[in-house]
Design an enzyme around this catalytic site. Sequence first.
Site, mmCIF file in Angstrom:
data_model
loop_
_atom_site.group_PDB
_atom_site.id
_atom_site.type_symbol
_atom_site.label_atom_id
_atom_site.label_comp_id
_atom_site.label_asym_id
_atom_site.label_seq_id
_atom_site.Cartn_x
_atom_site.Cartn_y
_atom_site.Cartn_z
ATOM 1 N N GLN A 179 -69.966 -2.608 12.065
ATOM 2 C CA GLN A 179 -70.713 -1.403 11.715
ATOM 3 C C GLN A 179 -69.883 -0.597 10.693
ATOM 4 O O GLN A 179 -68.697 -0.875 10.472
ATOM 5 C CB GLN A 179 -70.984 -0.695 13.062
ATOM 6 C CG GLN A 179 -71.483 0.690 13.041
ATOM 7 C CD GLN A 179 -70.356 1.681 13.098
ATOM 8 O OE1 GLN A 179 -69.221 1.334 13.395
ATOM 9 N NE2 GLN A 179 -70.676 2.913 12.783
ATOM 10 N N ILE A 181 -68.017 1.941 10.090
ATOM 11 C CA ILE A 181 -66.669 2.539 10.085
ATOM 12 C C ILE A 181 -65.639 1.718 10.857
ATOM 13 O O ILE A 181 -64.548 2.211 11.136
ATOM 14 C CB ILE A 181 -66.707 3.990 10.635
ATOM 15 C CG1 ILE A 181 -67.377 4.008 12.004
ATOM 16 C CG2 ILE A 181 -67.395 4.927 9.638
ATOM 17 C CD1 ILE A 181 -67.227 5.326 12.753
ATOM 18 N N LYS A 182 -65.980 0.475 11.176
ATOM 19 C CA LYS A 182 -65.012 -0.332 11.916
ATOM 20 C C LYS A 182 -63.924 -0.864 10.966
ATOM 21 O O LYS A 182 -64.023 -0.708 9.752
ATOM 22 C CB LYS A 182 -65.735 -1.490 12.614
ATOM 23 C CG LYS A 182 -66.677 -1.028 13.716
ATOM 24 C CD LYS A 182 -65.924 -0.304 14.823
ATOM 25 C CE LYS A 182 -66.778 0.029 16.024
ATOM 26 N NZ LYS A 182 -67.781 1.057 15.817
ATOM 27 N N HIS A 183 -62.893 -1.513 11.531
ATOM 28 C CA HIS A 183 -61.830 -2.071 10.690
ATOM 29 C C HIS A 183 -62.436 -2.827 9.498
ATOM 30 O O HIS A 183 -61.992 -2.711 8.374
ATOM 31 C CB HIS A 183 -60.992 -3.104 11.469
ATOM 32 C CG HIS A 183 -60.034 -2.534 12.465
ATOM 33 N ND1 HIS A 183 -60.293 -2.490 13.803
ATOM 34 C CD2 HIS A 183 -58.785 -2.021 12.307
ATOM 35 C CE1 HIS A 183 -59.246 -1.978 14.443
ATOM 36 N NE2 HIS A 183 -58.317 -1.676 13.556
ATOM 37 N N MET A 184 -63.430 -3.657 9.804
ATOM 38 C CA MET A 184 -64.097 -4.439 8.750
ATOM 39 C C MET A 184 -65.605 -4.224 8.882
ATOM 40 O O MET A 184 -66.167 -4.453 9.950
ATOM 41 C CB MET A 184 -63.781 -5.924 8.955
ATOM 42 C CG MET A 184 -64.454 -6.799 7.944
ATOM 43 S SD MET A 184 -64.158 -8.546 8.288
ATOM 44 C CE MET A 184 -65.749 -9.023 8.900
#
Length: 363
Positions: A179, A181-184
């Site tokens: 999603q 704003i996750k790490h990737m």
Amino acid sequence: MIPLVKTGLPPKEILLPALEEVLYSGYIAQGKVVDAFEEKFCQYIGNNYSVSVNSGTSALHIALILAGVKAGDEVISTPITAEPTNTSILQTGAKVIFADVDYRTGNLDPKDVIKKITSKTKAIMIVHYAGMPVDIDAFQKIEEDYGIPVIEDAAHALGAKYRNKKIGNHFKYSTFSFQAIKHMTTIDGGMLCLRNEEDYEKAKIIRWFGLDKKKTRKENNITTQGYKYHMNNVNAQIGLVQLNRIEKLVHPYIENGKFFDEKFKDIDGVKTIEYYENSEPSYWLYTMKVENREEFIESMAAEGIMVSDLHKRNDLHSIFNSKSSNLKHTDSFTKKMVHIPCGWWLEVNDRTKIVEAVKRFYS
Ligand SMILES: Cc1ncc(COP(=O)(O)O)c(C=O)c1O
């Protein structure tokens, strides 16, 4: 303001040609690009079976179905997480039984989980909250002793490790979120990592209406309820480009996290998180426990730094109907916990600014 979370996309000159190629290839649905993304993700995690989906929530739902969770069952879970961890359990018709957290980490406490096991418990949902691995040895032992499968919601823990192995390899069902704003990020998307071929084949059928993509529609006979949970080639292409630079995305969180661990360890009024032995967090959010939290958040905002406790403890949502939970460590942890920015967008100056602002407030 230094943001707490941020969307990390590849540079335009790399991403846009790759997107153009897939958008006008004549095939934007689930196809070869999705296969390539799954293969590359397997290489990154070091596992054999990864099934991409359109969100982390879909991955959780499929994991719960594979674990055999049905209406009327109970799933033990953590109150300290984002809501989809627990609303996905409700999607199966099961009840969420909240267990308490370990005050040192904010992660689910295996001892309290054991106390909450009943004849109705069908699965245990763990979350490596903010990127800190749970006490994995203890949960593996529960799985073995009680024969109850553990589902690992690793939405916050891409790149984290336990006993030198990436998260995604320690339980039968592990899920990731891509999603915004996750790490990737792949804009939206998720991955379900599995241990065996049987679950892998079933998961692919559940993510596509219950249909087997290896057969024609006419040859198919739907026997299991399925959903429209697949990832398409466009999101997968973004994922492929992101995986080419994955260390650039994940490594700064880890480096900044370790930097803060060191800088905050001796400040009166601040308590850093104690990590479990053999774990290497990936610090999606930097978490700590602080005195005078509300004033601290305000003071950091005045200095241009976003600090927040971010999530509402999930047992307080009426939908879970968990009035009787007695979660004393959750009570104390959530009164003190805050997150500070920790990701790739922090410049060296920002890190110093954050440390100085924290020290100034507690001096
Ligand atoms: C811990 C946790 N689990 C699950 C999810 C669900 O992921 P998604 O938004 O990709 O459905 C999220 C993110 O929103 C999350 O933070």
